[in-house]
Design a protein around this motif. Structure first.
Motif, PDB file in Angstrom:
ATOM      1  N   MET A 135       0.840  -1.192   0.000  1.00 23.18           N
ATOM      2  CA  MET A 135       0.000   0.000   0.000  1.00 23.18           C
ATOM      3  C   MET A 135       0.876   1.242   0.000  1.00 23.18           C
ATOM      4  SD  MET A 135      -2.717   1.266   2.932  1.00 23.18           S
ATOM      5  CE  MET A 135      -3.752  -0.194   2.733  1.00 23.18           C
ATOM      6  N   VAL A 137       1.677   4.717   1.330  1.00 23.37           N
ATOM      7  CA  VAL A 137       1.388   5.436   2.575  1.00 23.37           C
ATOM      8  C   VAL A 137       2.291   6.657   2.667  1.00 23.37           C
ATOM      9  CG1 VAL A 137       0.644   3.341   3.779  1.00 23.37           C
ATOM     10  CG2 VAL A 137       3.039   4.051   3.912  1.00 23.37           C
ATOM     11  N   TYR A 142      -0.207   6.559   7.082  1.00 20.61           N
ATOM     12  CA  TYR A 142      -1.594   6.674   6.641  1.00 20.61           C
ATOM     13  C   TYR A 142      -1.672   6.452   5.134  1.00 20.61           C
ATOM     14  CZ  TYR A 142      -2.187   8.962  11.194  1.00 20.61           C
ATOM     15  OH  TYR A 142      -2.201   9.254  12.532  1.00 20.61           O
ATOM     16  N   ALA A 143      -2.751   5.818   4.690  1.00 17.15           N
ATOM     17  CA  ALA A 143      -2.914   5.491   3.276  1.00 17.15           C
ATOM     18  C   ALA A 143      -3.111   6.744   2.443  1.00 17.15           C
ATOM     19  CB  ALA A 143      -4.098   4.544   3.099  1.00 17.15           C
ATOM     20  N   ALA A 151      -7.725   3.612  -0.945  1.00 15.58           N
ATOM     21  CA  ALA A 151      -6.296   3.431  -0.715  1.00 15.58           C
ATOM     22  C   ALA A 151      -5.653   2.830  -1.964  1.00 15.58           C
ATOM     23  CB  ALA A 151      -6.070   2.537   0.495  1.00 15.58           C
ATOM     24  N   THR A 153      -3.224   0.372  -3.670  1.00 15.04           N
ATOM     25  CA  THR A 153      -2.509  -0.870  -3.438  1.00 15.04           C
ATOM     26  C   THR A 153      -2.081  -1.457  -4.773  1.00 15.04           C
ATOM     27  OG1 THR A 153      -4.569  -2.152  -3.427  1.00 15.04           O
ATOM     28  CG2 THR A 153      -3.755  -1.364  -1.300  1.00 15.04           C
TER      29      THR A 153
END
Length: 279
Positions: A135, A137, A142-143, A151, A153
């Protein structure tokens, strides 16, 4: 003398808040994406004393005596000027080149699960999630949100990253394939009305109805054709826009004002002591 002490005391508390604001600016002079805050003062109400009702003199000025009761901190205003850019040559370091544009960050919220907040800090990283996925961040973990508010990914076998002018992040994989993600970018139209959160984050205030505003008044999500307005630079970070020389000048002025107000209280106290000592 009591009035003198009250007036000076009122101002002392407000000057302390100004000094706190200046101190916070200086402490964050090297914080990426930090925006300086400036304290603005205004006069408090005047009190009118009608002490010349029997005075027959014709005056051009208003009758009576008007006594001020000090100054108050009217507003702590955000300086939205873009900070200088620092070269890092890192794929996931991204800086805004235009003012009032912010990344969308998905922050955990104890009540509602999560909320979208806004930040100009663009030092991003990848963190493993599950099933060979990672992911995107920020530095706090935090995403980072895409243009759909989700988010970002992707598979963990990425090779490097590239950024297009419209804010699309390209993930290049070892097998030669590429996957693109549109970074969510928001233009904040009323930065002074946004709520200051922890760190470099700002958010939508919870009392919009009391302010007479709605979310459309505060910001615009740059999507579709509006993405041509996005200004981003890859391999760079935006530094704080704090001007140290200005902050030190403001600090000296605030300290002098604090000293004068304190001196006024001391002199008023001495005069009260003299009056009380009269036999």
């Amino acid at each position: 003398m009591i009035r003198t002490m009250i007036t000076a005391t009122n101002t002392l508390g407000q000057l302390q808040q100004q000094i706190d604001t200046i101190s916070n600016n200086i402490a964050n002079s090297n914080t990426t994406g930090y925006k300086a805050r400036e304290a603005r003062f205004s006069e408090l109400l005047y009190q009118q004393f009608e002490n010349d009702q029997m005075d027959p003199t014709v005056r051009r000025s208003p009758v009576g005596i008007r006594n001020g009761v000090g100054a108050q901190l009217a507003q702590i205003q955000v300086n939205t000027k873009t900070g200088s850019l620092q070269n890092t040559e890192r794929d996931l370091d991204i800086a805004f080149t235009k003012a009032n544009q912010y990344f969308n960050i998905i922050m955990p919220d104890g009540e509602n699960g999560q909320r979208t907040v806004y930040s100009r800090q663009g030092d991003f990283y990848v963190t493993p999630v599950n099933n060979g996925q990672v992911m995107l961040v920020n530095h706090d973990g935090y995403a980072v949100a895409d243009s759909n508010g989700n988010a970002i990914t992707f598979a963990d076998n990425m090779k490097n990253f590239n950024l297009l002018d419209d804010g699309t992040l390209l993930v290049n994989y070892n097998d030669g394939t590429t996957q693109g993600f549109e970074l969510a970018v928001t233009r904040v139209d009323k930065p002074q009305s946004m709520e200051k959160l922890s760190g470099s984050y700002i958010g939508v205030p919870g009392n919009l109805e009391q302010l007479g505003l709605n979310e459309a008044d505060l910001y615009t999500n740059l999507q579709g054709g509006l993405r041509t307005e996005i200004g981003l630079a890859n391999g760079k970070l935006e530094m704080s826009n704090v001007d140290i020389s200005k902050e030190m000048t403001d600090l000296i002025n605030a300290q002098r004002s604090y000293q004068f107000s304190s001196r006024a209280i001391t002199i008023a106290d001495q005069m009260l002591g003299l009056i009380n000592g009269i036999r």
